[in-house]
Design an enzyme around this catalytic site. Structure first.
Site, mmCIF file in Angstrom:
data_model
loop_
_atom_site.group_PDB
_atom_site.id
_atom_site.type_symbol
_atom_site.label_atom_id
_atom_site.label_comp_id
_atom_site.label_asym_id
_atom_site.label_seq_id
_atom_site.Cartn_x
_atom_site.Cartn_y
_atom_site.Cartn_z
ATOM 1 N N GLU A 168 15.624 -7.004 4.135
ATOM 2 C CA GLU A 168 16.202 -8.271 4.619
ATOM 3 C C GLU A 168 17.043 -8.103 5.883
ATOM 4 O OE1 GLU A 168 14.806 -10.491 3.098
ATOM 5 O OE2 GLU A 168 14.495 -9.890 1.026
ATOM 6 N N LEU A 169 16.752 -7.073 6.659
ATOM 7 C CA LEU A 169 17.516 -6.732 7.871
ATOM 8 C C LEU A 169 19.003 -6.517 7.579
ATOM 9 C CD1 LEU A 169 16.129 -8.787 10.909
ATOM 10 C CD2 LEU A 169 15.448 -6.548 10.098
#
Length: 407
Positions: free
Chosen positions: A147-148
């Site tokens: 999810e970065l």
């Protein structure tokens, strides 16, 4: 050098089947095989196959001047092997061109970087080995966390693993007046370079492309190129990061998304001074402008760009804490099914389904969730976890005394 970096996240979770209280202790298979297979086949037909074919066509058309990068989660790779081997082969053909870069992430698409350095290392190593096995010895040099999600401490852990760079969100509350269109350095280990998503232009494609109520609808290549040309000349890197399922799944083919992508490189080459690069090429060629400080984790989700999509309410926090209480027990047990289920239970999607946001991002959360309510997601997950704990206790009881003492 002024360049565009296209990065696509390819991910499918192993969804949990409806698992009731009375299944605990009776049924040790948690995964909804029918849903996982049918969803993978649907997304393969709508997105993966047509988009992979299009990218291969574009790479050949522009003699390698058009380039992209992917991070394919370990759970997605497992499903591709099981349910869509022809899609895996199409990814292998793309990588074989030499103009597509693969990134590493956590094998289970997990949130372990927030909880356990040891589990994080294990997950990264597992994904490294999977990429190496499936892509003929390929060894990624750049990392993309689930999810970065990124912070100074997470970046430091990634640097310790030997990566040259990491991708994350160009969050407003972190950047302030700074631009995401530069290469930065991790504040604790400047050897790790940081590439930031330009969320405005990325989300114009990923979220707003087919929205007829959007003021800039329809998005054409001419319009997009004008926006690119408005970027100040001294800003060298435009990072367009998005889910791969944007193409054909989130934005249906009828919106014109494939035609937009097919025509975009030609418009960029003819009407801008940008080219296309992979993350590794950017890290080798672009200058860094300084360190970026991210003391509190950020992500690419929701308006807040924080962790509240997965952690923050009582349901999520209880499930997350209960799961990672089991780490030492799991590590002591040499059992392939236990290890597989441990990995799949860590996938971030399970916690995303428990999110109780009902306002600005509520529709997005509902779209991705197979459950009627977050509470249903929580109960289903905790029932599974209760059975998993029983299995661990049974396996632990059979361990030699020396191993039991270490738990």
């Amino acid at each position: 050098m002024r360049t565009i970096c296209f990065y696509f996240q390819v991910h499918q979770p192993f969804r949990i089947k409806p698992y009731r209280f009375f299944d605990i202790g009776e049924d040790h298979h948690y995964w909804d095989d029918y849903s996982n297979r049918s969803i993978m086949r649907k997304v393969a037909q709508k997105c993966y196959i047509p988009m992979n074919n299009l990218l291969l066509e574009m790479i050949h058309k522009y003699n390698g001047a058009f380039k992209v990068s992917f991070s394919i989660s370990g759970t997605c790779l497992d499903q591709l092997e099981a349910y869509a081997p022809e899609v895996l082969e199409s990814f292998q053909r793309l990588v074989a061109t030499g103009h597509v870069e693969l990134l590493n992430e956590t094998d289970g698409h997990a949130l372990c970087s927030l909880k356990s350095k040891n589990e994080f290392h294990n997950m990264v190593k597992s994904h490294q080995e999977k990429i190496k096995r499936l892509f003929h010895g390929y060894q990624p040099k750049v990392f993309r966390n689930t999810e970065l999600i990124y912070s100074d401490n997470i970046g430091e852990m990634v640097a310790e693993l030997g990566y040259d760079g990491i991708l994350t969100e160009g969050a407003k509350h972190v950047l302030g007046w700074k631009s995401p269109n530069y290469v930065y350095q991790n504040s604790k280990n400047p050897n790790l370079k940081v590439l930031l998503k330009n969320f405005q232009l990325s989300d114009d494609i990923a979220f707003r492309f087919g929205n007829r109520t959007w003021a800039d609808y329809p998005l054409t290549t001419d319009k997009f190129v004008n926006w690119i040309n408005a970027i100040p000349q001294e800003e060298e890197v435009l990072n367009l990061f998005m889910d791969y399922e944007t193409f054909g799944e989130h934005q249906w083919a009828e919106t014109g998304i494939f035609e937009f992508m097919r025509s975009l490189p030609d418009a960029v080459f003819k009407h801008t001074n940008f080219n296309f690069s992979t993350p590794t090429e950017i890290l080798k060629g672009a200058r860094t402008v300084g360190k970026i400080s991210v003391p509190t984790p950020i992500s690419w989700a929701d308006e807040e760009r924080d962790l509240t999509a997965w952690l923050g309410n009582d349901l999520q926090d209880e499930a997350f804490a209960k799961l990672y209480e089991l780490e030492d027990q799991v590590n002591a047990i040499d059992d392939a099914e236990i290890q597989r289920d441990w990995k799949y239970l860590q996938t971030s999607d399970h916690f995303y389904y428990m999110c109780t946001k009902f306002f600005s991002d509520g529709d997005i959360h509902s779209y991705f969730s197979p459950y009627e309510t977050p509470y249903e997601a929580f109960i289903n997950y905790m029932n599974v976890l209760s059975d998993f704990i029983l299995r661990l206790k049974e396996k632990t009881a059979a361990l030699p005394k020396a191993k039991k003492k270490k738990i």
